[in-house]
Design an enzyme around this catalytic site. Structure first.
Site, PDB file in Angstrom:
ATOM      1  CD  GLU A 122       0.253  -6.103   5.518  1.00  0.00           C
ATOM      2  OE1 GLU A 122      -0.370  -6.214   4.163  1.00  0.00           O
ATOM      3  OE2 GLU A 122       0.625  -7.427   6.107  1.00  0.00           O
TER       4      GLU A 122
ATOM      5  CB  ALA B 259      -1.091   0.027   1.099  1.00  0.00           C
TER       6      ALA B 259
END
Length: 242
Positions: free
Chosen positions: A135, A68
């Site tokens: 993440e 992202a």
């Protein structure tokens, strides 16, 4: 096409549509614009009967999608981020697309990029590709389906290890654990992907859609429900020109 896109490129080769995420300066990181455009483009390709198979890839040879665009995270509260994720999802648009989708993975395939690839039906990787859900290293967890799709593809134990450690694995390991279908030298990636895509595109479009629905149901329902639905879809094939 009726729309133009800032972050995507579209190429047609016969019945195959190749969608390239075109942000090479950002290693094709997914920002809101890319997600919105990707979902909109899939709407167009869904309605286009000349398209039988879609291929997703990333611009350049460094990254499929490196994750992202975390620059967009700045200043967001928990509620704000939740609203963003509850908006129309590119991952869901890919997952629910009725036609087969292949991920042609040419480099970093991390975080949201790995989630995008896992939403596709088939994954073909260059030997230089790498995969992971890192993440946890940012103090967050996967939010685009990573905890769910990775577990279904590679099993709970390996998914748990990858997600809790943020481990990055190479293409050979990804193949060994079942995350990708094929691994080929970089100079053969496009040829292999097109070979598989053309083999699929030659099949009857309705049968492809019904087969995809039935296979996906296998990991999302119990066996009895899946078998009953398979019979319904099998019988439906006899009402088609396929």
């Amino acid at each position: 096409m009726s729309q133009t896109f800032e972050t995507l490129l579209l190429e047609r080769r016969g019945r195959i549509a190749i969608v390239t995420i075109n942000r090479p300066d950002k290693r094709n990181a997914l920002n809101i614009k890319t997600r919105e455009e990707g979902a909109a483009l899939l709407d167009e390709l869904r309605a286009d009967d000349s398209v039988g198979v879609v291929v997703f890839t990333g611009a350049g040879d460094k990254a499929f999608v490196a994750g992202a665009d975390i620059a967009e995270f700045a200043g967001r509260t928990a509620n704000m981020q939740r609203e963003v994720m509850l908006g129309r999802s590119l991952f869901t648009a890919i997952d629910t697309f009725p036609k087969p989708i292949i991920a042609m993975i040419n480099g970093y395939c991390l975080g949201g990029g790995c989630e995008l690839a896992m939403a596709c039906d088939i994954r073909i990787a260059s030997e230089r590709a790498s995969f992971g859900q890192p993440e946890i290293n940012l103090g967050i967890i996967p939010g685009g389906g990573g905890t769910q799709r990775l577990t279904r593809l590679v099993g709970e134990g390996k998914a748990m290890e990858m997600i809790l450690t943020g481990e990055i694995i190479d293409a050979k390991t990804a193949f060994t654990i079942g995350l990708v279908n094929h691994v080929v030298p970089p100079d053969q990636l496009e040829a292999k992907t097109m070979e598989v895509a053309n083999r699929i595109a030659d099949k009857g479009p309705i049968a492809l859609r019904l087969a995809k629905e039935a296979v996906k149901l296998a990991s999302r329902s119990n066996l009895d429900e899946g078998l009953k639905r398979e019979i319904d879809l099998f019988a439906l094939c006899f009402a088609t020109e396929d």
